[in-house]
Design an enzyme around this catalytic site. Structure first.
Site, PDB file in Angstrom:
ATOM      1  NE  ARG A 123      -2.467   0.794   3.595  1.00  0.00           N
ATOM      2  CZ  ARG A 123      -3.167   0.517   4.695  1.00  0.00           C
ATOM      3  NH1 ARG A 123      -4.448   0.258   4.600  1.00  0.00           N
ATOM      4  NH2 ARG A 123      -2.577   0.468   5.873  1.00  0.00           N
TER       5      ARG A 123
ATOM      6  CB  VAL B 263      -8.423  -0.550  -5.142  1.00  0.00           C
ATOM      7  CG1 VAL B 263      -9.432  -0.795  -6.237  1.00  0.00           C
ATOM      8  CG2 VAL B 263      -7.368   0.444  -5.622  1.00  0.00           C
ATOM      9  CD  GLU B 264      -3.264  -1.499  -2.743  1.00  0.00           C
ATOM     10  OE1 GLU B 264      -2.688  -0.612  -2.069  1.00  0.00           O
ATOM     11  OE2 GLU B 264      -2.684  -2.158  -3.616  1.00  0.00           O
ATOM     12  N   GLY B 265      -8.530  -0.456   0.400  1.00  0.00           N
ATOM     13  CA  GLY B 265      -9.130   0.293   1.489  1.00  0.00           C
ATOM     14  C   GLY B 265      -9.748   1.568   0.959  1.00  0.00           C
TER      15      GLY B 265
END
Length: 822
Positions: free
Chosen positions: A378, A500-502
């Site tokens: 991330r 995306v990714e949280g």
């Protein structure tokens, strides 16, 4: 001596003891000494002696450990145990996954600048630089974004082959397994450069090098799994994807309903102990073309075949896409950006237990594996994508603003445009500095949990702002899609990175401060652990950290007040020169932030978790301090280049002003109004003094970005600007560098028109008239017409027949077909 003198002595002493973070014992002795001096030298009566004696007595009692623990810490521990929500195992795992670095210093209220400035400068090895200068340049030259996004909805076969052969999917794989084993800095630089050409290509390369089978195998795989998969992944013989998100589990990833039941079954002709898997995943990048699926699911052992636990928890396994029961190949179409992304399903897919990543011993360890790996990924993939897009937008927008003329002026000379260009430049500089510093921390073995959330949220939000600004400046040139459009697809892709990714809303509201308040705070995690500990040692731990936190809050309160009253002019920092005061201001706001955070946590306790707007503001303040620090770090690492100072000034002023306003928002919305008033006095005793970047600074920064300057060149370094036929941004940049000569000729034309030597008009007729009137030489006319012709070509937009724009008749979704059939 007068009463006023002694009053000032008491106040000054209290501030000095807090400002210097004096220990409780030393503070007690200092207070007793002052009290004794007043008894001997003062002229007050019994009442004043008593008033001074009370705080000294309290300090003396606080030094009595047994009394303090019995009378104060024990009831406080009971109250806190009641007020705090119990920390779940998944929250505990997420907190343990990351390490604390500069974010912890900022949270303490007393940052150690030598720690930040002493970190090595970002650099690439000779091998990594050669990869950027060679294969990455070649890949950029091969990219035709219109072909990818409109004609093929995929990468052309020759580009897929090139990426595999040159090991673009193996940047994180060790050389022992035939990978490139690049640093995080190199990984980031590759993604950024590719993004400037195509978000489809950069996402295709980013995913195998981020959270997925490759990284999970490297950290947790068995030797057999590593030896089989990693060499095949390195050369693209296997294409990986990772399936986490389900229709019922998006941001709440721990609630996935996909299951794996331990049972016996037949696999390749033999009866083995394995898993019967059923899953339904969506939004999975590379799933349509993946040959191996990294799968997250909840593992159950109802018959106790491998132990006495029925619900083993989230587990990760590697599933060959060719197994019976696996369905994949269909695609989502996210905002007209056709990177390979789609659903995958599994219906009673049976695999041996050896397919669990790490083998049977790692059953139920999937959540820990994911959060530990996500911290690193991330920090790189999406932030680097944002940096690449921002740098590319800055390069082409600045150049376009110079060559595109309206009202006989380059549009970059208009203040409305300059304001946007300055913002693009300032945010780009900050993002670049933050990503490079954080990647350096990763290369030094850190796992920056909170900074990874800061970068993910803010870099993607800054990219959204920059995309909007670039589109506003380009106008019709930006909105008309076609082979000559270089902004449209990137503009469309920006919201994808937001989700995306949280999801960004969750990242800002819950993660940045939510994890930072526990992980980065010097005492909070220990306090929470003591509350969850039933041993006799819990009280000792709680007592030590409770009074450590109170002392730290008092120190930050006094520091906030003193630094605000003195404009931070006297706080020591390791740097002199034009940026010195920025370090001092960050010191001030670090103390103010730590004080406000403690006030919110102490007053709201467990309910702060639900106060997402307050949490979001607190997260914004920490983020602003982090970005501002990284701007200063970048400026130092690059040799304090004087030509960069306007951009540095803009960025620091932007972040410090934002931090000030968000801190004001915290105080204004704190439910306990008495505490809010006290905070306001300590944090803003002179009011809110910081101002946003000025108009003159906007103009200065913009001017640097629309001409051939060292500041511009340094900031857009890493953008593919080779002036190839199919690289219009490169051609616009090249034209901008010749604009001085064109503008000198344009000035001659305008002067001739004003003097009635020639009539106003458009090329080529006006140029021919200029030659006839001896305003231009033949060579000047040729130069002007060539430049003007190139401008007209580069600012042109595409057009199509209706038939060329019609979509195929098969472009109906699975859902539409199902609904129609129903």
């Amino acid at each position: 001596m007068s009463t006023l003198f002694w009053l000032l002595a008491v106040i000054g002493g209290a501030l000095a003891l807090g400002y210097t973070r004096t220990s409780l014992k030393t503070a007690t002795m200092a207070a007793a000494g002052l009290c004794l001096a007043y008894w001997v030298l003062g002229d007050g009566g019994f009442l004043w002696n008593l008033i001074l004696l009370i705080p000294v007595g309290i300090l003396i009692m606080l030094n009595q450990n047994d009394w303090r623990k019995t009378r104060l810490s024990t009831p406080a521990l009971s109250m806190m145990r009641t007020a705090l929500p119990e920390m779940s195992s998944t929250e505990r795992t997420a907190l343990d996954a990351g390490t604390v670095g500069w974010d912890g210093d900022l949270f303490s209220g007393n940052p150690d600048w030598n720690k930040l400035l002493g970190a090595p400068k970002p650099s690439l090895s000779a091998e990594e630089q050669a990869f950027l200068d060679g294969p990455v340049e070649e890949a950029c030259a091969m990219i035709d974004e219109w072909q990818i996004t409109h004609e093929l909805a995929d990468l052309p076969e020759e580009l897929w082959t090139f990426l595999k052969e040159k090991k673009f999917f193996a940047m994180i794989i060790p050389k022992a397994y035939n990978g490139l084993e690049f640093s995080a800095q190199a990984h980031s630089a590759v993604i950024a450069k590719l993004t400037g050409r195509s978000t489809v290509v950069s996402s295709t390369v980013a995913v195998p090098n981020s959270l997925g089978p490759g990284e999970l195998l490297m950290h947790y795989g068995t030797e057999e799994q590593k030896n089989y998969y990693l060499p095949r992944l390195a050369v693209g013989e296997e294409i990986p994807c990772f399936g986490l998100t389900s229709p019922r589990a998006g941001s709440d990833a721990t609630s996935i309903s996909d299951t794996g039941i331990v049972c016996k079954g037949t696999f390749e002709g033999e009866e083995v102990l394995g898993l019967r898997l059923n899953w339904d995943k969506r939004y999975i990048t590379l799933a349509p073309v993946a040959t191996v699926i990294g799968l997250a699911f909840r593992m159950y052992d109802p018959d106790n075949l491998i132990g006495d636990t029925e619900d083993l928890g989230i587990t990760c396994a590697l599933i060959p896409a060719t197994l019976p029961g696996v369905t994949s190949g269909r695609r989502h179409f996210p905002l007209n950006v056709p990177f390979q992304n789609g659903p995958t399903q599994g219906d009673n897919v049976f695999v041996p237990l050896s397919y669990i990543i790490g083998g049977q011993d790692m059953a139920g360890q999937g959540w820990r594996m994911l959060v530990e790996c996500l911290t690193v990924g991330r920090s790189i993939s999406l932030p680097s994508t944002a940096v690449g897009g921002a740098k590319s937008a800055l390069a082409v927008t600045g150049a376009y603003s110079r060559i595109r003329r309206q009202f006989n002026l380059p549009v970059g000379k208009f203040e409305g445009v300059q304001e946007l260009i300055a913002r693009i430049a300032g945010l780009t500089y900050a993002m670049d500095g933050a990503v490079k510093y954080t990647c350096g921390e990763i290369d030094r073995g850190e796992k920056p949990g909170v900074p990874s959330a800061i970068l993910k949220y803010h870099c993607t939000e800054f990219a959204r702002q920059i995309a909007n600004d670039a589109m506003d400046i380009h106008g019709g040139k930006g909105i008309c899609l076609g082979p000559s459009n270089y902004l449209g697809r990137g503009y469309q892709a920006v919201p994808i990175s937001i989700t995306v990714e949280g999801a960004n809303i969750m990242t800002r509201s819950l993660i940045i401060f939510g994890q930072g308040a526990i992980r980065c705070h010097p005492y909070m995690l220990n306090l929470m652990e003591a509350c969850n500990d039933d041993s006799l040692e819990a009280l000792n731990t709680f007592d030590k950290n409770l009074f450590g936190m109170i002392g730290n809050s008092y120190a930050n309160a006094t520091r906030s007040f003193v630094l605000a009253m003195t404009s931070s002019r006297f706080t020591p920092v390791p740097v002199d020169g034009p940026t010195k005061h920025y370090y001092q201001q960050i010191n001030r706001y670090s103390s103010a932030y730590a004080l406000a955070a403690d006030a919110c946590m102490m007053s709201l306790q467990g309910s702060l978790k639900k106060r997402e707007m307050l949490s979001g503001r607190l997260g914004d303040i920490l983020s602003c301090l982090y970005f501002a620090s990284c701007v200063l770090k970048k400026f130092e690492d690059e040799g304090r280049r004087s030509e960069d100072l306007p951009v540095v000034d803009w960025a620091i002023r932007h972040f410090m002003y934002t931090a000030q306003e968000q801190l004001h928002g915290v105080i204004r919305n704190l439910p306990n109004r008495s505490l809010a008033l006290a905070l306001r006095v300590m944090v803003f005793p002179r009011g809110r003094m910081y101002s946003a970047p000025s108009d003159s600074l906007d103009r200065e920064v913009a001017e640097l970005m629309i001409r051939d300057s060292g500041a511009r060149d340094k900031l857009v370094d890493g953008v593919f600007l080779t002036p190839l036929e199919n690289n219009i941004p490169g051609r616009i940049d090249q034209l901008m560098r010749k604009a001085d000569g064109y503008e000198a000729l344009e000035k001659k034309l305008r002067t001739a028109i004003k003097n009635d030597q020639i009539a106003d008009g458009a090329p080529p007729s006006i140029v021919h008239a200029a030659v006839a009137a001896n305003v231009f030489t033949e060579l000047e006319a040729e130069t002007y017409l060539a430049f003007d012709s190139e401008i007209q070509f580069l600012v042109a937009v595409d057009d199509f027949s209706t038939e060329e724009l019609m979509a195929g008749q098969g472009a109906r979704s699975q859902r539409m077909r199902t609904d129609t059939a129903a």
